[in-house]
Design a protein around this motif. Sequence first.
Motif, PDB file in Angstrom:
ATOM      1  N   VAL A 121      38.281  95.549  96.099  1.00 27.28           N
ATOM      2  CA  VAL A 121      38.807  95.570  97.459  1.00 27.28           C
ATOM      3  C   VAL A 121      38.364  96.820  98.196  1.00 27.28           C
ATOM      4  N   ASN A 122      38.434  97.956  97.534  1.00 24.30           N
ATOM      5  CA  ASN A 122      38.164  99.206  98.239  1.00 24.30           C
ATOM      6  C   ASN A 122      37.597 100.236  97.269  1.00 24.30           C
ATOM      7  N   LYS A 123      36.285 100.248  97.094  1.00 27.01           N
ATOM      8  CA  LYS A 123      35.652 101.201  96.181  1.00 27.01           C
ATOM      9  C   LYS A 123      35.581 102.576  96.848  1.00 27.01           C
ATOM     10  N   VAL A 124      36.053 103.596  96.163  1.00 28.19           N
ATOM     11  CA  VAL A 124      36.026 104.948  96.713  1.00 28.19           C
ATOM     12  C   VAL A 124      35.422 105.879  95.678  1.00 28.19           C
ATOM     13  N   SER A 125      34.835 106.964  96.159  1.00 29.90           N
ATOM     14  CA  SER A 125      34.271 107.954  95.244  1.00 29.90           C
ATOM     15  C   SER A 125      35.397 108.790  94.649  1.00 29.90           C
ATOM     16  N   ILE A 156      39.516  86.901  95.251  1.00 31.11           N
ATOM     17  CA  ILE A 156      39.522  88.185  94.539  1.00 31.11           C
ATOM     18  C   ILE A 156      40.443  88.122  93.331  1.00 31.11           C
ATOM     19  N   LEU A 157      41.660  87.618  93.541  1.00 33.47           N
ATOM     20  CA  LEU A 157      42.657  87.588  92.469  1.00 33.47           C
ATOM     21  C   LEU A 157      42.277  86.607  91.361  1.00 33.47           C
ATOM     22  N   GLN A 158      41.663  85.484  91.733  1.00 34.79           N
ATOM     23  CA  GLN A 158      41.307  84.478  90.740  1.00 34.79           C
ATOM     24  C   GLN A 158      40.106  84.890  89.895  1.00 34.79           C
ATOM     25  N   GLU A 163      37.138  95.163  84.272  1.00 38.98           N
ATOM     26  CA  GLU A 163      36.493  96.350  84.840  1.00 38.98           C
ATOM     27  C   GLU A 163      36.734  96.504  86.338  1.00 38.98           C
ATOM     28  N   ASP A 164      37.308  95.479  86.978  1.00 39.78           N
ATOM     29  CA  ASP A 164      37.570  95.542  88.417  1.00 39.78           C
ATOM     30  C   ASP A 164      38.880  96.243  88.742  1.00 39.78           C
ATOM     31  N   VAL A 165      39.697  96.489  87.736  1.00 38.96           N
ATOM     32  CA  VAL A 165      41.027  97.048  87.967  1.00 38.96           C
ATOM     33  C   VAL A 165      41.139  98.402  87.290  1.00 38.96           C
ATOM     34  N   GLU A 166      41.538  99.405  88.050  1.00 35.66           N
ATOM     35  CA  GLU A 166      41.793 100.729  87.508  1.00 35.66           C
ATOM     36  C   GLU A 166      43.289 100.819  87.237  1.00 35.66           C
ATOM     37  N   TRP A 167      43.701 100.577  85.977  1.00 34.03           N
ATOM     38  CA  TRP A 167      45.124 100.450  85.696  1.00 34.03           C
ATOM     39  C   TRP A 167      45.854 101.774  85.793  1.00 34.03           C
ATOM     40  N   ARG A 168      45.165 102.853  85.527  1.00 34.92           N
ATOM     41  CA  ARG A 168      45.797 104.165  85.751  1.00 34.92           C
ATOM     42  C   ARG A 168      45.412 104.611  87.152  1.00 34.92           C
ATOM     43  N   ALA A 169      46.401 104.785  88.006  1.00 34.21           N
ATOM     44  CA  ALA A 169      46.129 105.117  89.405  1.00 34.21           C
ATOM     45  C   ALA A 169      45.248 106.352  89.505  1.00 34.21           C
TER      46      ALA A 169
END
Length: 217
Positions: A121-125, A156-158, A163-169
């Motif tokens: 959704v929102n890739k950031v450095s 997106i959700l389906q 690797e698309d989810v960064e579980w630790r904020a």
Amino acid sequence: MSITEMSEQWVAARIKKKGDSKCVPWRSLKDAILTHPDVRKRVDVFALSIYGLVVFPKALGHVDEVVTDLFDWLDKRVTPISVILAETFRSLSACRKTGEGRFIGCAQFLLVWFHSHFWKVNKVSYQVFSEGYSPLKGIVATSMRDDISEEKWMAILQNLQEEDVEWRAHWLLPDEILYRCGNFDWVPLLGVWGAIGYAPLFVLRQYRSRQFIPATQ
């Protein structure tokens, strides 16, 4: 009565039965906001309306009685964070178990979590965050993308991969984590409509974080 300082008769006349809940219609609270002689009470009723209609919605256009109980405790320095977490877990778990249903909770908070954790959704450095960083203030200060339609969210959700989810904020600084409550290796999250058990150790194991042996007797 304690929130509005109106009479018992005024309050009793406005409590309605909605399903298994006792609620106050929004139109009654709106009238109090517009006509209450005490300006501070107008603000209190307006804040209560936000809690009941946005943060903890139950019946459309109504504020649940249990939300008024929680709101009354806020003046006593009771934090609503655990309640928000519990209701989010509870609602999403219910939808997952039944395979259908509607998420009942604060969609705005869930959206903040999406934008903080979903790289699709929102890739950031990489950023260095200070101790006082607030993800909510950061989201408010950032211009939100309006090019993600409902259909795109569904896609997106389906199609999410691990690797698309960064579980630790990415804004969470490494620190101690609450992983047990008394003799139990899980933490009970208490919400306004029930409780749900949260097991941080399972989450850490599932997403390959640092492992350690739980404390024992």
